[in-house]
Design a protein around this motif. Structure first.
Motif, short mmCIF file in Angstrom:
data_model
loop_
_atom_site.label_atom_id
_atom_site.label_comp_id
_atom_site.label_asym_id
_atom_site.label_seq_id
_atom_site.Cartn_x
_atom_site.Cartn_y
_atom_site.Cartn_z
N VAL A 332 0.84 -1.21 0.00
CA VAL A 332 0.00 0.00 0.00
C VAL A 332 0.87 1.25 0.00
O VAL A 332 0.58 2.23 -0.72
CB VAL A 332 -0.94 -0.01 1.22
N LEU A 333 1.94 1.24 0.80
CA LEU A 333 2.84 2.40 0.84
C LEU A 333 3.49 2.64 -0.51
O LEU A 333 3.63 3.79 -0.96
CB LEU A 333 3.90 2.19 1.92
N ARG A 334 3.90 1.56 -1.19
CA ARG A 334 4.50 1.70 -2.52
C ARG A 334 3.51 2.32 -3.50
O ARG A 334 3.88 3.17 -4.32
CB ARG A 334 4.95 0.34 -3.05
N ARG A 335 2.26 1.91 -3.41
CA ARG A 335 1.26 2.44 -4.34
C ARG A 335 0.98 3.91 -4.07
O ARG A 335 0.74 4.70 -5.00
CB ARG A 335 -0.03 1.63 -4.24
N LEU A 336 1.00 4.31 -2.79
CA LEU A 336 0.72 5.71 -2.46
C LEU A 336 1.88 6.62 -2.82
O LEU A 336 1.67 7.78 -3.23
CB LEU A 336 0.42 5.84 -0.96
N THR A 337 3.10 6.12 -2.65
CA THR A 337 4.28 6.96 -2.87
C THR A 337 4.89 6.79 -4.24
O THR A 337 5.75 7.58 -4.63
CB THR A 337 5.34 6.67 -1.80
N GLY A 338 4.50 5.74 -4.97
CA GLY A 338 5.07 5.50 -6.29
C GLY A 338 6.42 4.82 -6.24
O GLY A 338 7.14 4.81 -7.26
N ILE A 339 6.80 4.24 -5.10
CA ILE A 339 8.08 3.54 -4.99
C ILE A 339 8.00 2.27 -5.81
O ILE A 339 7.04 1.50 -5.70
CB ILE A 339 8.41 3.21 -3.53
N ARG A 340 9.02 2.03 -6.62
CA ARG A 340 9.04 0.82 -7.44
C ARG A 340 9.99 -0.19 -6.80
O ARG A 340 11.09 0.16 -6.39
CB ARG A 340 9.53 1.13 -8.87
N SER A 341 9.52 -1.43 -6.73
CA SER A 341 10.35 -2.48 -6.15
C SER A 341 11.36 -2.97 -7.16
O SER A 341 11.07 -3.09 -8.36
CB SER A 341 9.46 -3.66 -5.71
#
Length: 343
Positions: A332-341
């Motif tokens: 969820v945090l990645r989706r909100l911040t746009g962080i790519r794994s």
């Protein structure tokens, strides 16, 4: 206005992620200290090879057994042995043989090369299917390589392993290479089934640890959300004072009455909402402006929050959020911040 809700969402997600990581860390420590993975494997192998009637062989089926017998009271693992496996496998035990000559000890004899240097019991928590199949072929070789004789002995011992191996042997049309491959496939499927049982066990452990963490920190999810909104409003008031002058400092005046405004603003800005909420824990750590950090006992405040019914819905929200686990909140945090794994 949109940024306010984004800040609120990020604050909640980050707090739930941190607490979920704490729960996961406690769970991993619990599993490693008590060797739960290894005990699960060898409890299953004892039931599969020696049967439930053998001494010390059982597989927990009820929640009470999982939480009491497996972690603490019984250890189904064989004794650790640092010596390499003997050149030839030992003979299968007779139907009334001693527990020391059980099938599980003969299996460990064939796979103990992959064991780690550990005192007491074995630390093997995973046996590759190929290695298990080879170990069984070595046991069959101990019966002069006669699989039929090997199966007959398993049947005489009343070993639960007889049924699956008999089916695999018939399906392989008595071909040794196909029999080995069939045993490997069968054991791989059994390990997947055991993994499902282990995940079910871990869910119960995480549920208990999540409840303990929620109550230990008395983390009220609704109160935390309200604190986030108040902090946002306070920061907006400070910004308004710097841009529009003294006429726009109502929130600043309400919070800093009777105190130095500069010190009050600095102190408030350095204590985000999450730090304030974690300060209600049973034991909290404070970092003063000067001197060493201190540990404070908040027993009275903690108990008052714990027995106040108005906090219970917030505790329930936090507890349910922790049940989703750290991977969910990280996603969820990645989706909100746009962080790519990175892969």
């Amino acid at each position: 206005m949109l940024s306010v809700y984004v800040d609120l969402a990020l604050g909640l997600v980050v707090s739930f992620l941190l607490l979920s990581l704490l729960v996961s860390g406690l769970n991993e420590a619990f599993v490693r200290v008590l060797a739960i993975r290894s005990k699960f494997l060898w409890a299953y192998l004892r039931d599969t090879m020696d049967g439930a009637g053998a001494a010390g062989s059982w597989l927990p089926a009820r929640v009470r057994d999982v939480f009491t017998r497996l972690p603490f009271l019984h250890d189904p693992r064989p004794r650790y042995n640092a010596l390499p496996a003997p050149a030839e496998a030992g003979d299968l035990p007779e139907p009334q043989g001693k527990a020391d000559d059980s099938m599980i000890n003969l299996l460990y004899e064939r796979v103990r090369e992959i064991d780690h240097a550990k005192r007491g019991r074995t630390s093997i928590a995973d046996i590759p299917p190929g290695r298990f199949a080879v170990a069984l072929m070595e046991l069959a070789a101990g019966e002069d390589g006669d699989v039929e004789r090997f199966l007959a002995k398993l049947k005489a011992m009343n070993s639960p392993l007889y049924g699956p191996l008999k089916g695999v042997w018939e399906s392989a049309q008595r071909d040794l290479d196909r029999f080995r491959q069939g045993v490997e496939t069968w054991f791989d499927g059994e390990m997947q089934r055991l993994s499902m049982l282990y995940r079910r066990y871990v869910k119960w452990v995480i549920a208990v640890l999540g409840l303990l963490v929620t109550l230990l920190f008395t983390m009220d999810g609704f109160e935390y959300a309200k604190t986030l909104l108040r902090d946002n409003a306070f920061r907006a008031s400070v910004t308004a004072v710097s841009e529009a002058g003294p006429d726009a400092y109502s929130e600043l005046k309400a919070r800093c009455t009777g105190a130095d405004p500069v010190h009050c603003v600095s102190e408030t800005m350095s204590q985000p909402a999450l730090v304030k909420m974690l300060g209600h824990a049973l034991v909290s750590v404070s970092i003063p402006e000067q001197g060493d950090p201190g540990v404070e006992w908040n027993g009275g405040v903690w108990w008052d929050r714990l027995v106040t019914p108005s906090h219970w819905p917030g505790f329930l929200l936090t507890y349910v959020a922790l049940l989703f686990g750290a991977p969910f909140w990280w996603d969820v945090l990645r989706r909100l911040t746009g962080i790519r794994s990175r892969r």
